[in-house]
Design a protein around this motif. Structure first.
Motif, PDB file in Angstrom:
ATOM      1  N   ILE A   1       0.839  -1.203   0.000  1.00 34.75           N
ATOM      2  CA  ILE A   1       0.000   0.000   0.000  1.00 34.75           C
ATOM      3  C   ILE A   1       0.874   1.254   0.000  1.00 34.75           C
ATOM      4  N   GLU A   2       1.897   1.265   0.855  1.00 34.63           N
ATOM      5  CA  GLU A   2       2.783   2.430   0.938  1.00 34.63           C
ATOM      6  C   GLU A   2       3.471   2.693  -0.397  1.00 34.63           C
ATOM      7  N   VAL A   3       3.962   1.628  -1.029  1.00 36.94           N
ATOM      8  CA  VAL A   3       4.644   1.778  -2.320  1.00 36.94           C
ATOM      9  C   VAL A   3       3.678   2.293  -3.381  1.00 36.94           C
ATOM     10  N   LEU A   4       2.467   1.745  -3.396  1.00 38.45           N
ATOM     11  CA  LEU A   4       1.481   2.153  -4.401  1.00 38.45           C
ATOM     12  C   LEU A   4       1.072   3.614  -4.203  1.00 38.45           C
ATOM     13  N   GLN A   5       0.932   4.033  -2.949  1.00 37.49           N
ATOM     14  CA  GLN A   5       0.572   5.425  -2.682  1.00 37.49           C
ATOM     15  C   GLN A   5       1.660   6.384  -3.145  1.00 37.49           C
ATOM     16  N   ARG A   6       2.914   6.025  -2.879  1.00 34.86           N
ATOM     17  CA  ARG A   6       4.019   6.891  -3.321  1.00 34.86           C
ATOM     18  C   ARG A   6       4.089   6.955  -4.845  1.00 34.86           C
ATOM     19  N   LEU A   7       3.904   5.806  -5.486  1.00 37.80           N
ATOM     20  CA  LEU A   7       3.942   5.778  -6.944  1.00 37.80           C
ATOM     21  C   LEU A   7       2.775   6.563  -7.531  1.00 37.80           C
ATOM     22  N   ARG A   8       1.633   6.488  -6.869  1.00 36.98           N
ATOM     23  CA  ARG A   8       0.442   7.187  -7.353  1.00 36.98           C
ATOM     24  C   ARG A   8       0.667   8.701  -7.386  1.00 36.98           C
ATOM     25  N   GLU A   9       1.439   9.208  -6.437  1.00 31.56           N
ATOM     26  CA  GLU A   9       1.690  10.648  -6.377  1.00 31.56           C
ATOM     27  C   GLU A   9       2.551  11.130  -7.544  1.00 31.56           C
ATOM     28  N   ASN A  10       3.474  10.283  -7.992  1.00 32.20           N
ATOM     29  CA  ASN A  10       4.424  10.701  -9.029  1.00 32.20           C
ATOM     30  C   ASN A  10       4.129  10.112 -10.406  1.00 32.20           C
ATOM     31  N   GLN A  11       3.668   8.863 -10.425  1.00 33.17           N
ATOM     32  CA  GLN A  11       3.387   8.189 -11.694  1.00 33.17           C
ATOM     33  C   GLN A  11       2.020   7.506 -11.603  1.00 33.17           C
ATOM     34  N   PRO A  12       0.946   8.266 -11.664  1.00 34.39           N
ATOM     35  CA  PRO A  12      -0.392   7.688 -11.466  1.00 34.39           C
ATOM     36  C   PRO A  12      -0.742   6.596 -12.467  1.00 34.39           C
ATOM     37  N   ALA A  13      -0.317   6.745 -13.709  1.00 30.56           N
ATOM     38  CA  ALA A  13      -0.639   5.731 -14.719  1.00 30.56           C
ATOM     39  C   ALA A  13       0.048   4.405 -14.404  1.00 30.56           C
ATOM     40  N   GLN A  14       1.314   4.459 -13.973  1.00 33.46           N
ATOM     41  CA  GLN A  14       2.047   3.246 -13.630  1.00 33.46           C
ATOM     42  C   GLN A  14       1.416   2.563 -12.416  1.00 33.46           C
ATOM     43  N   ALA A  15       1.012   3.358 -11.434  1.00 37.40           N
ATOM     44  CA  ALA A  15       0.367   2.797 -10.244  1.00 37.40           C
ATOM     45  C   ALA A  15      -0.930   2.089 -10.618  1.00 37.40           C
ATOM     46  N   ARG A  16      -1.694   2.699 -11.511  1.00 34.34           N
ATOM     47  CA  ARG A  16      -2.951   2.076 -11.947  1.00 34.34           C
ATOM     48  C   ARG A  16      -2.678   0.783 -12.716  1.00 34.34           C
ATOM     49  N   ALA A  17      -1.609   0.756 -13.506  1.00 30.32           N
ATOM     50  CA  ALA A  17      -1.257  -0.454 -14.256  1.00 30.32           C
ATOM     51  C   ALA A  17      -0.877  -1.588 -13.310  1.00 30.32           C
ATOM     52  N   TRP A  18      -0.096  -1.286 -12.279  1.00 24.78           N
ATOM     53  CA  TRP A  18       0.248  -2.304 -11.280  1.00 24.78           C
ATOM     54  C   TRP A  18      -1.015  -2.843 -10.614  1.00 24.78           C
TER      55      TRP A  18
END
Length: 552
Positions: free
Chosen positions: A202-219
């Protein structure tokens, strides 16, 4: 006497048939056994080295010979047993990656574990994790037992058990929850997402969502089908940060998810984007049900039009699809449910813009109206969904006043739901909003509202709010026969975990300053005795929190 050397004792340890004759003799008696057989045949033969010894006994003393033979055979069989061996040796625990905490912290944590201080342990464990340390070996059993009985605590413990703790968990099925390893914090974000425990992911996904939202959604999309419903719901909330139209296709897919909660949350996220078709159609349907009629001499009037029902559902099937985006209402429902579903999803500021009035005028228009409670509760839910901060203060004033009315009337049916709704509203409120409410209650000397507010206010209070509370609880002690005794007493248990750490020294100082006053009351009034004891217990708890802050 010694047994013959070289006797292969181990070859006979499983031959329990050797005992058959002994058992038979014990049952029928030595006299009858000898009468049934010749003296030679009556000689007990075990087929072991014991026979060499028993043959030297006096046959005339049958009972003595029998008992000595039976005893010797029992010892012989025990001595001949081989120690069992494990087919596979026990693996050693891996080497530790983190240092253990010091003795002072160990002593404090042991105290918390033994006291079952589940309200303090999460904070202590979080601080220990921030120091990149682990639990020492002598606390592992306590920690594993505590994590077994408290799942939330177990999740906090996973990062602190160390290699030995995870290794130890293999040998107790009750500790299987601790077999999950945290991924290496220095690993790449993708590695942690693939291999880490759920909180790490969850922590990793939240951090990624802030900077690379498209990549987070793909994961998220790639892992979605493998996640349990409860995890999917939490993962879905990570999209709230930086939510955009790019997320709409993914959210629409989740409207058919097998979990009703996931479908509901997906629909809520969709309608927070005003550009979506779902949000626009829903707003159109809500406008059909709610209108405002202004008046010249007094406040206006809210007009409610419920949908026309046919067979437990609105007659217009397309209308149903536009309102119940997640398909949460069944075939048998009431018109009020459809009304609530629509209004609770519309941004509250929409009504201000549409009716050209502010929130205070809208609330005034509902005063005494049959739909007052229903509509304001729906607006409260909508204000939370759309983070409408401008509505927080007026709504909180209404909810606190409503709860006090319900308390006096003993309306227990709705009270708990209203408490929870007010807690949620307070949890989202700005600190300045809370401080404004406190100032208003103090100015009016409205102690009912003050104690109610403190009993509901969640989280860690701000320093100004904490200071007001400390002043209030010591002021109360000097006010004998206070009618708010019960209300003030119930706040102490909540306050001991809510007071801000910056105010720990202040409350301890106030306790010392009031020691003489407390001593005077302790001999006079039962209620004051009870109050002072409860307050001192609260401060004892706060001192423990202070130790956590200082020692960890």
């Amino acid at each position: 006497m010694l047994l013959p050397i070289g006797e292969p004792r181990g070859t006979h340890i499983t031959q329990f048939s050797k005992m058959d004759k002994l058992l038979k003799t014990a049952i029928i008696g030595t006299t009858q056994a000898s009468n049934q057989q010749t003296e030679q045949a009556a000689q007990i033969n075990t087929g072991t080295g014991v026979d060499t010894l028993s043959s030297q006994l006096d046959a005339a003393e049958r009972e003595r010979s029998f008992l000595l033979t039976a005893g010797a055979l029992a010892i012989y069989q025990q001595a001949g047993q081989l120690t069992s061996k494990r087919e596979y040796p026990i693996e050693q625990a891996p080497l530790e990656q983190l240092p253990a905490c010091n003795d002072q912290v160990t002593h404090l944590l042991r105290e918390l574990f033994l006291q079952h201080a589940n309200d303090l342990l999460p904070e202590a464990l979080q601080r220990l994790q921030a120091r990149h340390q682990r639990l020492p070996y002598n606390l592992l059993t306590l920690a594993l037992q505590s994590g077994t009985t408290n799942k939330a605590l177990g999740r906090s413990l996973l990062a602190l058990l160390g290699e030995r703790g995870h290794w130890l968990a293999r040998y107790n099925p009750d500790w299987k929850w601790a077999l999950t390893h945290r991924a290496d914090e220095n690993a790449s974000a993708e590695t942690i997402w693939q291999e880490g425990i759920f909180t790490q992911r969850i922590e990793v996904l939240q951090r990624l969502r802030e900077n690379q939202p498209a990549q987070a959604r793909a994961w998220l999309a790639a892992a979605w089908s493998k996640e349990a419903a409860a995890e999917r719901l939490i993962l879905l909330d990570t999209l709230h940060s930086g939510l955009s139209m790019d997320d709409v296709p993914f959210l629409i897919q989740q409207l058919t998810d097998r979990s009703p909660q996931v479908r509901k949350r997906s629909a809520e996220l969709l309608v927070t984007l005003p550009e979506t078709t779902q949000a626009q159609l829903l707003m159109q349907r809500a406008d059909e049900m709610l209108d405002y009629q202004p008046h010249t001499l007094q406040h206006g009037e809210i007009l409610v039009t419920l949908p026309v029902m046919a067979g437990g559902r609105p007659a217009d099937e397309q209308w149903c699809k536009d309102v119940d985006i997640a398909g949460s209402l069944g075939k048998k429902s009431k018109a009020e449910q459809w009304f609530n579903l629509a209004i609770s999803a519309i941004p509250p500021q929409h009504w201000e813009q549409r009716f050209h009035v502010n929130v205070e005028e809208l609330l005034a228009a509902l005063e005494g109206d049959p739909y007052e409670v229903t509509l304001i509760k729906n607006w409260t839910r909508a204000a939370g969904l759309h983070a409408t901060t401008a509505w927080q203060l007026p709504l909180l004033r209404w909810h606190l006043a409503q709860l006090l009315v319900e308390q006096k009337k003993r309306i227990y049916g709705q009270e708990e739901e209203d408490y929870e709704l007010t807690r949620q509203l307070l949890g989202r409120a700005e600190p300045s909003t809370i401080e404004q409410l406190l100032w208003e209650a103090q100015k009016k000397q409205d102690f009912d509202q003050l104690w109610l507010l403190f009993s509901l206010l969640p989280g860690i209070w701000s320093p100004p709010v904490s200071q007001v509370y400390i002043q209030l609880i010591f002021q109360y002690t000097s006010a004998n026969n206070d009618p708010h005794f019960g209300s003030s007493l119930t706040t102490l248990l909540h306050a001991q975990n809510a007071l801000h750490p910056d105010c720990f020294a202040l409350i301890i100082q106030e306790q010392e300053a009031h020691a003489q006053t407390d001593s005077d009351y302790i001999h006079k009034d039962y209620y004051q005795i009870r109050y002072v004891e409860s307050r001192n217990k609260c401060i004892k708890h706060i001192k423990l929190r202070k130790r956590i802050q200082e020692e960890i």
